[in-house]
Design a protein around this motif. Structure first.
Motif, PDB file in Angstrom:
ATOM      1  N   HIS A  17       0.813  -1.213   0.000  1.00 13.94           N
ATOM      2  CA  HIS A  17       0.000   0.000   0.000  1.00 13.94           C
ATOM      3  C   HIS A  17       0.848   1.266   0.000  1.00 13.94           C
ATOM      4  O   HIS A  17       1.970   1.277   0.510  1.00 13.94           O
ATOM      5  CB  HIS A  17      -0.898   0.039   1.248  1.00 13.94           C
ATOM      6  N   ASN A  18       0.263   2.320  -0.540  1.00  7.65           N
ATOM      7  CA  ASN A  18       0.818   3.650  -0.370  1.00  7.65           C
ATOM      8  C   ASN A  18       0.281   4.209   0.940  1.00  7.65           C
ATOM      9  O   ASN A  18      -0.919   4.453   1.085  1.00  7.65           O
ATOM     10  CB  ASN A  18       0.426   4.557  -1.536  1.00  7.65           C
ATOM     11  N   VAL A  19       1.165   4.380   1.905  1.00 10.11           N
ATOM     12  CA  VAL A  19       0.748   4.699   3.267  1.00 10.11           C
ATOM     13  C   VAL A  19       0.091   6.075   3.361  1.00 10.11           C
ATOM     14  O   VAL A  19      -0.916   6.259   4.055  1.00 10.11           O
ATOM     15  CB  VAL A  19       1.959   4.602   4.219  1.00 10.11           C
ATOM     16  N   THR A  20       0.643   7.052   2.652  1.00 12.75           N
ATOM     17  CA  THR A  20       0.066   8.398   2.713  1.00 12.75           C
ATOM     18  C   THR A  20      -1.363   8.390   2.189  1.00 12.75           C
ATOM     19  O   THR A  20      -2.245   9.059   2.739  1.00 12.75           O
ATOM     20  CB  THR A  20       0.929   9.382   1.915  1.00 12.75           C
ATOM     21  N   ASP A  21      -1.609   7.617   1.130  1.00 10.94           N
ATOM     22  CA  ASP A  21      -2.967   7.508   0.599  1.00 10.94           C
ATOM     23  C   ASP A  21      -3.928   6.935   1.644  1.00 10.94           C
ATOM     24  O   ASP A  21      -5.076   7.375   1.753  1.00 10.94           O
ATOM     25  CB  ASP A  21      -2.986   6.620  -0.642  1.00 10.94           C
ATOM     26  N   ILE A  22      -3.473   5.945   2.385  1.00 13.28           N
ATOM     27  CA  ILE A  22      -4.322   5.359   3.424  1.00 13.28           C
ATOM     28  C   ILE A  22      -4.707   6.412   4.455  1.00 13.28           C
ATOM     29  O   ILE A  22      -5.877   6.552   4.840  1.00 13.28           O
ATOM     30  CB  ILE A  22      -3.610   4.190   4.125  1.00 13.28           C
ATOM     31  N   LEU A  23      -3.722   7.173   4.903  1.00  6.14           N
ATOM     32  CA  LEU A  23      -3.972   8.145   5.969  1.00  6.14           C
ATOM     33  C   LEU A  23      -4.844   9.310   5.500  1.00  6.14           C
ATOM     34  O   LEU A  23      -5.608   9.877   6.288  1.00  6.14           O
ATOM     35  CB  LEU A  23      -2.645   8.659   6.521  1.00  6.14           C
ATOM     36  N   LEU A  24      -4.744   9.672   4.234  1.00  7.60           N
ATOM     37  CA  LEU A  24      -5.579  10.763   3.723  1.00  7.60           C
ATOM     38  C   LEU A  24      -7.050  10.370   3.686  1.00  7.60           C
ATOM     39  O   LEU A  24      -7.930  11.228   3.824  1.00  7.60           O
ATOM     40  CB  LEU A  24      -5.106  11.179   2.332  1.00  7.60           C
ATOM     41  N   GLY A  25      -7.342   9.095   3.506  1.00  9.81           N
ATOM     42  CA  GLY A  25      -8.728   8.642   3.546  1.00  9.81           C
ATOM     43  C   GLY A  25      -9.225   8.153   2.204  1.00  9.81           C
ATOM     44  O   GLY A  25      -8.525   8.205   1.185  1.00  9.81           O
ATOM     45  N   SER A  26     -10.456   7.685   2.193  1.00  8.65           N
ATOM     46  CA  SER A  26     -11.066   7.109   0.998  1.00  8.65           C
ATOM     47  C   SER A  26     -11.856   8.160   0.229  1.00  8.65           C
ATOM     48  O   SER A  26     -12.635   8.918   0.818  1.00  8.65           O
ATOM     49  CB  SER A  26     -12.000   5.956   1.386  1.00  8.65           C
ATOM     50  N   THR A  27     -11.693   8.164  -1.091  1.00  8.10           N
ATOM     51  CA  THR A  27     -12.472   9.081  -1.930  1.00  8.10           C
ATOM     52  C   THR A  27     -13.957   8.740  -1.909  1.00  8.10           C
ATOM     53  O   THR A  27     -14.777   9.550  -2.344  1.00  8.10           O
ATOM     54  CB  THR A  27     -11.962   9.044  -3.381  1.00  8.10           C
ATOM     55  N   PHE A  28     -14.323   7.568  -1.430  1.00  8.97           N
ATOM     56  CA  PHE A  28     -15.732   7.225  -1.289  1.00  8.97           C
ATOM     57  C   PHE A  28     -16.399   7.987  -0.146  1.00  8.97           C
ATOM     58  O   PHE A  28     -17.629   8.006  -0.041  1.00  8.97           O
ATOM     59  CB  PHE A  28     -15.894   5.719  -1.066  1.00  8.97           C
ATOM     60  N   TYR A  29     -15.586   8.598   0.715  1.00 10.12           N
ATOM     61  CA  TYR A  29     -16.110   9.383   1.840  1.00 10.12           C
ATOM     62  C   TYR A  29     -15.456  10.759   1.820  1.00 10.12           C
ATOM     63  O   TYR A  29     -14.596  11.070   2.644  1.00 10.12           O
ATOM     64  CB  TYR A  29     -15.832   8.661   3.161  1.00 10.12           C
ATOM     65  N   PRO A  30     -15.851  11.594   0.864  1.00 10.83           N
ATOM     66  CA  PRO A  30     -15.163  12.877   0.658  1.00 10.83           C
ATOM     67  C   PRO A  30     -15.200  13.795   1.868  1.00 10.83           C
ATOM     68  O   PRO A  30     -14.282  14.598   2.053  1.00 10.83           O
ATOM     69  CB  PRO A  30     -15.903  13.484  -0.538  1.00 10.83           C
ATOM     70  N   LYS A  31     -16.218  13.689   2.698  1.00 10.54           N
ATOM     71  CA  LYS A  31     -16.302  14.566   3.867  1.00 10.54           C
ATOM     72  C   LYS A  31     -15.311  14.170   4.957  1.00 10.54           C
ATOM     73  O   LYS A  31     -15.141  14.903   5.935  1.00 10.54           O
ATOM     74  CB  LYS A  31     -17.719  14.564   4.422  1.00 10.54           C
ATOM     75  N   LEU A  32     -14.677  13.013   4.783  1.00  6.88           N
ATOM     76  CA  LEU A  32     -13.685  12.554   5.758  1.00  6.88           C
ATOM     77  C   LEU A  32     -12.254  12.662   5.222  1.00  6.88           C
ATOM     78  O   LEU A  32     -11.306  12.332   5.932  1.00  6.88           O
ATOM     79  CB  LEU A  32     -13.961  11.096   6.160  1.00  6.88           C
ATOM     80  N   LEU A  33     -12.102  13.121   3.979  1.00  9.89           N
ATOM     81  CA  LEU A  33     -10.777  13.190   3.378  1.00  9.89           C
ATOM     82  C   LEU A  33      -9.924  14.272   4.041  1.00  9.89           C
ATOM     83  O   LEU A  33     -10.358  15.415   4.188  1.00  9.89           O
ATOM     84  CB  LEU A  33     -10.887  13.484   1.887  1.00  9.89           C
ATOM     85  N   PHE A  34      -8.711  13.900   4.408  1.00  4.82           N
ATOM     86  CA  PHE A  34      -7.747  14.869   4.920  1.00  4.82           C
ATOM     87  C   PHE A  34      -6.992  15.495   3.748  1.00  4.82           C
ATOM     88  O   PHE A  34      -6.996  14.975   2.630  1.00  4.82           O
ATOM     89  CB  PHE A  34      -6.768  14.194   5.878  1.00  4.82           C
ATOM     90  N   GLN A  35      -6.356  16.623   4.016  1.00  6.10           N
ATOM     91  CA  GLN A  35      -5.632  17.362   2.992  1.00  6.10           C
ATOM     92  C   GLN A  35      -4.149  17.410   3.343  1.00  6.10           C
ATOM     93  O   GLN A  35      -3.776  17.697   4.488  1.00  6.10           O
ATOM     94  CB  GLN A  35      -6.170  18.795   2.887  1.00  6.10           C
TER      95      GLN A  35
END
Length: 336
Positions: free
Chosen positions: A240-258
């Motif tokens: 896995h790409n770890v940073t992608d995991i921590l930023l969150g899932s695009t299926f839940y845009p209101k939970l995505l970190f920046q």
């Protein structure tokens, strides 16, 4: 409020250890011949950036040693300590610390001790070696989490992570010899699965924190031991790409970190460490291993950068090798 994150290489080596809270004079591991000068170089970078919150990876094994450094080198004009110190919970010789400026922009700072946060210390089940067997696993270093309030009264939570290292003993030699390459690949993949497990566990925590308190300011810093690009193992062995995991899932845009750096600075600045990459056979490869990410509603109110200029301004005079630099990682900072 300024948050500064820095992996300060092997701070534990700066100290005598074995219960004696005192500085060494030289460092055999890195060839540093003047520890006091090194401490002053590190402190000069911190002073130049003047953070309200300083998150540190590879801190010393004893919080009293961290206090010794702060009380001697991070002081105000009256020689009084400038920071309160939190962390040093676990991690052996490489512990995580969060230093909060006294009377700074983060007020009422305290270690978070709510039930959800305490649960991060509990084992969780994962398959770390591809055996298809789930085993109990714990963070290599439990994330350090400080709660407080901003000057505007808003609650804020600052989380610092130092994930499992990818390091494999004798890695270059094992990789370059076809007869022993699998002896490198097996532990390399195991390490990456452990990093992924830690990222998924922290991301589950972040999901719950944001769902439970949508207006809470959440800032995650640290050495994730991974960058934004897709590497050899992610492409071929489906890690896995770890940073992608921590930023969150695009299926839940209101939970995505920046991410506070990517997309806002030139690509040539987007690195915090320079290491030889023996997998892709690239010398002095520039890697972005150190990150700051923020909860969704902070995305429009934060700016970040990498402290290349401050880092470059703190060399040892007439030095060579490792002594030329205050650490092997550059700091990253964010202004909220």
């Amino acid at each position: 409020m300024r948050i500064l994150n820095w992996n300060i290489e092997w701070m534990n080596d700066w100290f005598v250890g074995n219960g004696e809270v005192a500085f060494r004079t030289i460092l055999q591991r890195t060839g540093i011949t003047d520890v006091d000068a090194l401490c002053r170089r590190v402190a000069s970078v911190i002073d130049d950036l003047d953070p309200d919150v300083l998150t540190i990876q590879e801190g010393p094994s004893d919080i009293e040693e961290m206090k010794l450094f702060a009380d001697k080198y991070l002081v105000d004009e009256e020689e009084m300590p400038r920071f309160a110190i939190f962390g040093g919970l676990d991690g052996g010789a490489q512990k995580i610390y969060i230093l909060v400026k006294i009377n700074g922009a983060l007020q009422d700072a305290t270690l978070a001790i709510d039930e959800l946060t305490q649960g991060l210390a509990d084992p969780f089940q994962t398959d770390i070696d591809g055996s298809l067997e789930l085993v109990d696993y714990k963070f290599t270093r439990i994330p350090v989490i400080v709660a407080g309030k901003r000057a505007n009264g808003k609650d804020v939570r600052i989380i610092s992570l130092h994930s499992k290292s990818k390091f494999v003993q004798n890695g270059p030699a094992l990789w370059r010899n076809p007869a022993t390459r699998n002896e490198y690949i097996r532990p390399a993949i195991r390490n990456r699965r452990r990093i992924s497990a830690e990222a998924f566990r922290l991301r589950a925590y972040l999901d719950l924190v944001v769902k439970n308190s949508p207006e809470l300011d959440v800032i995650v810093t640290g050495d994730f031991n991974d960058g934004p690009c897709v590497d050899y193992f992610e492409q071929r062995y489906l890690t896995h790409n770890v940073t992608d995991i921590l930023l969150g899932s695009t299926f839940y845009p209101k939970l995505l970190f920046q991410h506070v750096v990517l997309g806002s600075i030139p690509a040539e600045r987007a690195f915090t460490a320079i290491f030889d990459d023996f997998i892709d056979n690239i010398q002095d490869r520039r890697l972005l291993l150190d990150h700051i990410i923020v909860s969704p509603h902070l995305a429009d109110t934060v700016e970040g950068d990498l402290a290349h200029e401050q880092f470059a301004a703190a060399p040892a005079q007439n030095a060579s090798g490792r002594q030329k630099f205050p650490s092997d990682h550059r700091p990253v900072y964010a202004d909220v």
